[in-house]
Design an enzyme around this catalytic site. Structure first.
Site, PDB file in Angstrom:
ATOM      1  N   LYS A  16       0.836  -1.208   0.000  1.00  0.00           N
ATOM      2  CA  LYS A  16       0.000   0.000   0.000  1.00  0.00           C
ATOM      3  C   LYS A  16       0.869   1.256   0.000  1.00  0.00           C
ATOM      4  CE  LYS A  16      -1.923  -1.111   3.925  1.00  0.00           C
ATOM      5  NZ  LYS A  16      -1.155  -2.341   4.205  1.00  0.00           N
ATOM      6  N   ARG A  91      -9.435   1.210   9.065  1.00  0.00           N
ATOM      7  CA  ARG A  91      -8.981  -0.144   9.333  1.00  0.00           C
ATOM      8  C   ARG A  91      -9.989  -0.921  10.167  1.00  0.00           C
ATOM      9  NH1 ARG A  91      -3.089   0.712   9.067  1.00  0.00           N
ATOM     10  NH2 ARG A  91      -2.039  -1.270   9.281  1.00  0.00           N
ATOM     11  N   ARG A 130      11.984  -5.974   4.476  1.00  0.00           N
ATOM     12  CA  ARG A 130      11.798  -4.518   4.406  1.00  0.00           C
ATOM     13  C   ARG A 130      12.830  -3.808   5.274  1.00  0.00           C
ATOM     14  NH1 ARG A 130       6.035  -1.884   5.376  1.00  0.00           N
ATOM     15  NH2 ARG A 130       6.130  -3.020   7.337  1.00  0.00           N
ATOM     16  N   ARG A 163      11.810  -2.322  10.975  1.00  0.00           N
ATOM     17  CA  ARG A 163      10.771  -1.753  11.834  1.00  0.00           C
ATOM     18  C   ARG A 163      10.513  -2.672  13.011  1.00  0.00           C
ATOM     19  NH1 ARG A 163       5.668   0.106   8.173  1.00  0.00           N
ATOM     20  NH2 ARG A 163       4.508  -1.092   9.698  1.00  0.00           N
ATOM     21  N   ARG A 174      -0.099  -8.878  13.573  1.00  0.00           N
ATOM     22  CA  ARG A 174      -0.690  -7.840  12.705  1.00  0.00           C
ATOM     23  C   ARG A 174      -1.629  -8.480  11.685  1.00  0.00           C
ATOM     24  NH1 ARG A 174       4.492  -5.283  10.548  1.00  0.00           N
ATOM     25  NH2 ARG A 174       3.142  -4.091   9.155  1.00  0.00           N
TER      26      ARG A 174
HETATM   27  P1  AP5 Z   1       5.019  -1.562   1.775  1.00  0.00           P
HETATM   28  O1  AP5 Z   1       4.654  -0.709   0.589  1.00  0.00           O
HETATM   29  O2  AP5 Z   1       5.805  -0.940   2.872  1.00  0.00           O
HETATM   30  O3  AP5 Z   1       3.703  -2.301   2.322  1.00  0.00           O
HETATM   31  P2  AP5 Z   1       2.477  -1.743   3.160  1.00  0.00           P
HETATM   32  O4  AP5 Z   1       1.242  -2.420   2.641  1.00  0.00           O
HETATM   33  O5  AP5 Z   1       2.471  -0.248   3.182  1.00  0.00           O
HETATM   34  O6  AP5 Z   1       2.866  -2.370   4.557  1.00  0.00           O
HETATM   35  P3  AP5 Z   1       2.824  -1.812   6.031  1.00  0.00           P
HETATM   36  O7  AP5 Z   1       3.449  -2.886   6.875  1.00  0.00           O
HETATM   37  O8  AP5 Z   1       3.420  -0.441   6.150  1.00  0.00           O
HETATM   38  O9  AP5 Z   1       1.317  -1.749   6.295  1.00  0.00           O
HETATM   39  P4  AP5 Z   1       0.614  -1.963   7.598  1.00  0.00           P
HETATM   40  O10 AP5 Z   1      -0.768  -1.750   7.126  1.00  0.00           O
HETATM   41  O11 AP5 Z   1       0.831  -3.194   8.363  1.00  0.00           O
HETATM   42  O12 AP5 Z   1       1.322  -0.915   8.566  1.00  0.00           O
HETATM   43  P5  AP5 Z   1       1.078   0.621   8.851  1.00  0.00           P
HETATM   44  O13 AP5 Z   1       2.372   1.304   8.735  1.00  0.00           O
HETATM   45  O14 AP5 Z   1      -0.088   1.152   8.087  1.00  0.00           O
HETATM   46  O15 AP5 Z   1       5.805  -2.849   1.204  1.00  0.00           O
HETATM   47  C1  AP5 Z   1       6.341  -3.814   2.077  1.00  0.00           C
HETATM   48  C2  AP5 Z   1       7.726  -4.274   1.555  1.00  0.00           C
HETATM   49  O16 AP5 Z   1       7.551  -4.941   0.308  1.00  0.00           O
HETATM   50  C3  AP5 Z   1       8.700  -3.108   1.265  1.00  0.00           C
HETATM   51  O17 AP5 Z   1       9.999  -3.520   1.617  1.00  0.00           O
HETATM   52  C4  AP5 Z   1       8.589  -2.881  -0.256  1.00  0.00           C
HETATM   53  O18 AP5 Z   1       9.810  -2.412  -0.797  1.00  0.00           O
HETATM   54  C5  AP5 Z   1       8.240  -4.278  -0.750  1.00  0.00           C
HETATM   55  N1  AP5 Z   1       7.304  -4.256  -1.869  1.00  0.00           N
HETATM   56  C6  AP5 Z   1       6.222  -3.450  -2.047  1.00  0.00           C
HETATM   57  N2  AP5 Z   1       5.581  -3.770  -3.204  1.00  0.00           N
HETATM   58  C7  AP5 Z   1       6.279  -4.809  -3.755  1.00  0.00           C
HETATM   59  C8  AP5 Z   1       6.110  -5.587  -4.942  1.00  0.00           C
HETATM   60  N3  AP5 Z   1       5.101  -5.348  -5.769  1.00  0.00           N
HETATM   61  N4  AP5 Z   1       7.006  -6.565  -5.196  1.00  0.00           N
HETATM   62  C9  AP5 Z   1       8.040  -6.821  -4.328  1.00  0.00           C
HETATM   63  N5  AP5 Z   1       8.255  -6.112  -3.192  1.00  0.00           N
HETATM   64  C10 AP5 Z   1       7.385  -5.120  -2.913  1.00  0.00           C
HETATM   65  O19 AP5 Z   1       0.603   0.575  10.390  1.00  0.00           O
HETATM   66  C11 AP5 Z   1       1.500   0.248  11.437  1.00  0.00           C
HETATM   67  C12 AP5 Z   1       0.751   0.232  12.760  1.00  0.00           C
HETATM   68  O20 AP5 Z   1       0.164   1.514  13.030  1.00  0.00           O
HETATM   69  C13 AP5 Z   1      -0.418  -0.749  12.865  1.00  0.00           C
HETATM   70  O21 AP5 Z   1      -0.013  -2.054  13.197  1.00  0.00           O
HETATM   71  C14 AP5 Z   1      -1.268  -0.092  13.968  1.00  0.00           C
HETATM   72  O22 AP5 Z   1      -0.733  -0.341  15.233  1.00  0.00           O
HETATM   73  C15 AP5 Z   1      -1.102   1.388  13.676  1.00  0.00           C
HETATM   74  N6  AP5 Z   1      -2.155   1.923  12.783  1.00  0.00           N
HETATM   75  C16 AP5 Z   1      -1.966   2.482  11.564  1.00  0.00           C
HETATM   76  N7  AP5 Z   1      -3.146   2.873  11.040  1.00  0.00           N
HETATM   77  C17 AP5 Z   1      -4.095   2.566  11.950  1.00  0.00           C
HETATM   78  C18 AP5 Z   1      -5.510   2.697  11.978  1.00  0.00           C
HETATM   79  N8  AP5 Z   1      -6.205   3.262  10.954  1.00  0.00           N
HETATM   80  N9  AP5 Z   1      -6.164   2.240  13.074  1.00  0.00           N
HETATM   81  C19 AP5 Z   1      -5.518   1.696  14.109  1.00  0.00           C
HETATM   82  N10 AP5 Z   1      -4.168   1.511  14.143  1.00  0.00           N
HETATM   83  C20 AP5 Z   1      -3.470   1.950  13.073  1.00  0.00           C
END
Ligand code: AP5
Length: 226
Positions: A16, A91, A130, A163, A174
């Site tokens: 994402k 979410r 990552r 991370r 998660r």
């Molecule tokens: P990346 O693009 O970083 O993936 P992502 O989907 O953004 O993953 P996240 O882990 O950041 O999402 P998440 O939803 O768990 O965490 P968030 O930060 O929102 O890609 C991942 C890896 O793959 C990278 O190394 C990239 O280079 C590689 N990659 C990407 N695309 C690729 C492809 N096509 N092919 C190969 N490799 C690829 O949230 C973190 C925490 O914050 C949560 O756990 C929660 O505690 C809190 N939080 C955030 N939002 C909320 C909410 N709305 N409500 C409650 N808690 C929340």
């Protein structure tokens, strides 16, 4: 051209953030990633960061009441007048309902919720490799998107770290949180006719092309008022 109000949905590590950054560049729209906002708040030791840290470290979602205002207050800003890209929000169903009611108040509506789909195996591969820059959160992958110099961010030269929530047991938790609390949003948006699915298993460029094609189709449908 009408507004482009997008939600990016998908499991942790589905890409994402990777696609959100590209969409931001393509469409010049503000990109609000709640994970990035919360990690910056934790780094700054702000009240928001203090409220969120322990949940994030465990891989739990932070409480709805902590996060909802963080996003809804941004939607009325002038920079979001032509649209926005939300990554990681909503979410939960209460977050989605809060977003709907805020948009309704503003006389606006979502354009689409784009679900980026990948297998659990791929998620583990992506999150396991990552690397995130300590200063500004730029994202790399040791295999799929390696930095020029190992351990150093290409963009700002800061250290690349794993991370805290990319440890295997936290990744597992998660994913459980995602299945229990976020997956219900798939039906929520499907029932409103807003859900668009994208196969996220290809390279970042190919996935980006698929999303662009999907948005182009939406525009055409809008023009001919399907
Ligand atoms: P990346 O693009 O970083 O993936 P992502 O989907 O953004 O993953 P996240 O882990 O950041 O999402 P998440 O939803 O768990 O965490 P968030 O930060 O929102 O890609 C991942 C890896 O793959 C990278 O190394 C990239 O280079 C590689 N990659 C990407 N695309 C690729 C492809 N096509 N092919 C190969 N490799 C690829 O949230 C973190 C925490 O914050 C949560 O756990 C929660 O505690 C809190 N939080 C955030 N939002 C909320 C909410 N709305 N409500 C409650 N808690 C929340």
């Amino acid at each position: 051209m009408s507004e482009l109000n997008l939600v990016l949905l998908g499991p942790p590590g589905s890409g994402k953030g990777t696609q959100g950054e590209r969409l931001q560049e393509d469409f010049r729209l503000p990109y609000y990633a709640t994970g990035d906002i919360l990690r910056a708040a934790v780094r700054d030791e702000s009240e928001l960061g203090k409220a969120a840290k322990e949940y994030m470290d465990r891989g739990d979602l932070v409480p709805d009441e902590v996060i909802i205002g963080v996003i809804t207050e941004r939607l009325d800003e002038p920079e979001a007048a032509d649209g926005f890209i939300l990554d990681g929000f909503p979410r939960t169903i209460p977050q989605a309902e809060a977003l709907d009611s805020e948009l309704e108040k503003l006389g606006r509506a979502l354009t689409a919720a784009i679900l980026v789909q990948v297998t659990d195996e791929e998620i583990v591969r992506r999150l396991g490799g990552r690397r995130t820059c300590a200063k500004n959160g730029h994202v790399f992958h040791v295999q799929f998107d390696p930095p020029k110099e190992p351990g150093v961010c290409d963009i700002d030269g800061s250290r690349l770290l794993v991370r805290d929530d990319d440890q295997p047991d936290v990744i597992r938790h998660r994913l459980e949180e995602y299945r229990e609390k976020t997956e219900p949003l798939i039906d929520y948006y499907d029932s409103k006719g807003l859900l668009r699915r994208v196969d996220g298993s290809a390279s970042p460029d190919e996935v980006g092309d698929r999303i662009r094609a999907l948005l182009a189709t939406l525009r055409i449908e809008e023009d001919i008022d399907v």
